[in-house]
Design an enzyme around this catalytic site. Sequence first.
Site, PDB file in Angstrom:
ATOM      1  N   PHE A 113      -6.452  -7.823  -0.538  1.00  0.00           N
ATOM      2  CA  PHE A 113      -6.702  -7.812   0.769  1.00  0.00           C
ATOM      3  C   PHE A 113      -7.956  -6.697   1.040  1.00  0.00           C
ATOM      4  O   PHE A 113      -7.787  -5.754   0.384  1.00  0.00           O
ATOM      5  CB  PHE A 113      -5.463  -7.332   1.720  1.00  0.00           C
ATOM      6  CG  PHE A 113      -5.681  -7.466   3.293  1.00  0.00           C
ATOM      7  CD1 PHE A 113      -5.556  -8.643   3.684  1.00  0.00           C
ATOM      8  CD2 PHE A 113      -6.116  -6.396   4.054  1.00  0.00           C
ATOM      9  CE1 PHE A 113      -5.880  -9.016   5.137  1.00  0.00           C
ATOM     10  CE2 PHE A 113      -6.296  -6.610   5.490  1.00  0.00           C
ATOM     11  CZ  PHE A 113      -6.029  -7.840   6.043  1.00  0.00           C
ATOM     12  N   ASP A 184       1.351  -3.391  -3.473  1.00  0.00           N
ATOM     13  CA  ASP A 184       1.259  -3.796  -2.125  1.00  0.00           C
ATOM     14  C   ASP A 184       1.965  -5.062  -1.736  1.00  0.00           C
ATOM     15  O   ASP A 184       2.022  -5.843  -2.348  1.00  0.00           O
ATOM     16  CB  ASP A 184      -0.084  -4.068  -1.682  1.00  0.00           C
ATOM     17  CG  ASP A 184      -0.325  -3.914  -0.073  1.00  0.00           C
ATOM     18  OD1 ASP A 184       0.349  -4.493   0.636  1.00  0.00           O
ATOM     19  OD2 ASP A 184      -1.424  -3.598   0.470  1.00  0.00           O
ATOM     20  N   TYR A 209       4.920  -5.161  10.447  1.00  0.00           N
ATOM     21  CA  TYR A 209       4.868  -6.149  11.551  1.00  0.00           C
ATOM     22  C   TYR A 209       4.462  -7.665  11.064  1.00  0.00           C
ATOM     23  O   TYR A 209       4.435  -8.387  11.830  1.00  0.00           O
ATOM     24  CB  TYR A 209       3.578  -5.619  12.355  1.00  0.00           C
ATOM     25  CG  TYR A 209       2.186  -5.381  11.521  1.00  0.00           C
ATOM     26  CD1 TYR A 209       1.557  -6.589  11.212  1.00  0.00           C
ATOM     27  CD2 TYR A 209       1.908  -4.325  11.215  1.00  0.00           C
ATOM     28  CE1 TYR A 209       0.320  -6.587  10.440  1.00  0.00           C
ATOM     29  CE2 TYR A 209       0.799  -4.026  10.262  1.00  0.00           C
ATOM     30  CZ  TYR A 209       0.154  -4.986   9.860  1.00  0.00           C
ATOM     31  OH  TYR A 209      -0.909  -5.084   9.186  1.00  0.00           O
ATOM     32  N   LYS A 210       4.625  -7.865   9.858  1.00  0.00           N
ATOM     33  CA  LYS A 210       4.295  -9.245   9.355  1.00  0.00           C
ATOM     34  C   LYS A 210       5.835  -9.726   9.250  1.00  0.00           C
ATOM     35  O   LYS A 210       6.510 -10.011  10.277  1.00  0.00           O
ATOM     36  CB  LYS A 210       3.643  -9.358   7.975  1.00  0.00           C
ATOM     37  CG  LYS A 210       2.380  -8.813   8.195  1.00  0.00           C
ATOM     38  CD  LYS A 210       1.383  -8.731   7.025  1.00  0.00           C
ATOM     39  CE  LYS A 210      -0.088  -8.294   7.286  1.00  0.00           C
ATOM     40  NZ  LYS A 210      -0.890  -7.765   6.142  1.00  0.00           N
ATOM     41  N   ARG A 356      -3.576 -21.425   7.067  1.00  0.00           N
ATOM     42  CA  ARG A 356      -2.490 -20.863   6.583  1.00  0.00           C
ATOM     43  C   ARG A 356      -1.286 -20.832   7.361  1.00  0.00           C
ATOM     44  O   ARG A 356      -1.340 -20.802   8.581  1.00  0.00           O
ATOM     45  CB  ARG A 356      -3.014 -19.402   6.183  1.00  0.00           C
ATOM     46  CG  ARG A 356      -2.089 -18.555   5.734  1.00  0.00           C
ATOM     47  CD  ARG A 356      -2.721 -17.184   5.251  1.00  0.00           C
ATOM     48  NE  ARG A 356      -2.533 -16.285   6.500  1.00  0.00           N
ATOM     49  CZ  ARG A 356      -2.873 -15.119   6.521  1.00  0.00           C
ATOM     50  NH1 ARG A 356      -2.810 -14.293   5.553  1.00  0.00           N
ATOM     51  NH2 ARG A 356      -2.908 -14.378   7.756  1.00  0.00           N
TER      52      ARG A 356
HETATM   53  C1  LIG Z   1      -2.011  -7.128   6.390  1.00  0.00           C
HETATM   54  C2  LIG Z   1      -2.366  -6.288   5.306  1.00  0.00           C
HETATM   55  C3  LIG Z   1      -3.122  -5.044   5.594  1.00  0.00           C
HETATM   56  C4  LIG Z   1      -3.219  -4.497   6.848  1.00  0.00           C
HETATM   57  O1  LIG Z   1      -3.572  -2.909   6.824  1.00  0.00           O
HETATM   58  P1  LIG Z   1      -3.194  -2.303   8.133  1.00  0.00           P
HETATM   59  O2  LIG Z   1      -3.569  -0.911   7.997  1.00  0.00           O
HETATM   60  O3  LIG Z   1      -1.744  -2.383   8.510  1.00  0.00           O
HETATM   61  O4  LIG Z   1      -4.317  -2.891   9.265  1.00  0.00           O
HETATM   62  C5  LIG Z   1      -3.478  -4.370   4.231  1.00  0.00           C
HETATM   63  N1  LIG Z   1      -3.167  -4.861   3.138  1.00  0.00           N
HETATM   64  C6  LIG Z   1      -2.563  -6.044   2.911  1.00  0.00           C
HETATM   65  C7  LIG Z   1      -2.536  -6.319   1.477  1.00  0.00           C
HETATM   66  C8  LIG Z   1      -2.188  -6.859   3.765  1.00  0.00           C
HETATM   67  O5  LIG Z   1      -1.760  -8.129   4.001  1.00  0.00           O
END
Ligand SMILES: *Cc1c(COP(=O)(O)O)cnc(C)c1O
Length: 397
Positions: A113, A184, A209-210, A356
């Site tokens: 990400f 992660d 939150y996911k 998705r």
């Molecule tokens: C959703 C996601 C994020 C988002 O980071 P936030 O700091 O919570 O906005 C970061 N890394 C990955 C791999 C994600 O899927």
Amino acid sequence: MTDFAATKAQFFLPDGMIYLDGNSLGPLPKAAEARVQDMMAQEWGQMLITGWNKAGWMGQPSNLGDRIGRLIGAEPGTVVVGDTLSIKVYQAVASALELRPQRKVVLSDSGNFPSDLYMAKGLLRSLGPDYVLRVVEPEDVANNVTEEVAVLMLTEVDYRSGRMHDMKALTELAHANGVVTVWDLAHSAGAIPVDLSGCNADFAVGCTYKYLNGGPGAPAFIYVAPRLAQSVRPALSGWLGHESPFAFDLDYRPGAGIERMRVGTPPVIQMAALSSAMDIWDMADMSDVRAKSIELTELFVERVEATCPDLKLASPRDPAQRGSQVSFRFAEGYAAMQALIARGVIGDFRAPDIMRFGFTPLYIDAADVEQAVVILSDIMNNRLWDKPEFKIRQRVT
Ligand SMILES: *Cc1c(COP(=O)(O)O)cnc(C)c1O
């Protein structure tokens, strides 16, 4: 056996909506509304400052950490919540790098990400010009794990395709080369069984939150292996990670174990919502969730391929190789997704052409999947997406 009808009944899902976006933002646990209201009225309202002790606010980051820990194979006392995932990525990579002071390379992949890559780059820039972030293709990661690498930073499940890395094998390979791992779990926690302890992982981070359904802005979590937790230096050395925050010592001394990864004041209202979500997770067994998730994703792939010839599968075909999401490529994917959302089937779009869909057994069942495909094939086969209003890009896609 997990009773998925019972877990589904615990969520507020708008009438007529099929929500296939729990991989981005989980739905509202019905009990969270009252829980948050009660927290505000009875705790914040009545207790004010005494709530930190009386209502146990100060212990919540570790309590919630342990409850999440059960889902990701973490030993009690090794997970703590707080901050955002981007911050936790920074914190983990910074601490991991300090364990290999002679090495200057962080290895990651192009499926990560972007925020993880941005945070790592920002950190390395502060550390000096010798430090580099090496980004390779996901299938080339193993070949690039060498004794030059300090930290291997990977997202286990690719946010676009759902492709999954082999955490156990890559962690073993990393350790054989003296490399520290940061995993992660943003698309793993609550999506697939994770065994941090069994994989001998070093650091892990994720968001709530996911798939975990903690609500927009819910805090992230961080795991540090117990063999490292007493010795790592928390680069973000805030007062609540101090051994004794209320001594107001001018010098920083790290707290015991995972407590040192706390930074500042925790988000108490948001943690109240997250605790309601974790109550639902207490009803679930991750191996049941995985079995059901595979059933749902297989059904979706089979039906979409049978009815929507213009959509090309972008996720691994083998369910053992993917997480709990399925993606399809379509050049007009943005418009098609907008048309789908207008019909009550909620997925999302990731540039350049990925549609998705997330599958979340706690509240999505086979009937939802079948209904979603009926609507999707109507949109695709009758070109219902081909309208100007579906082509206007919004800020959040
Ligand atoms: C959703 C996601 C994020 C988002 O980071 P936030 O700091 O919570 O906005 C970061 N890394 C990955 C791999 C994600 O899927």
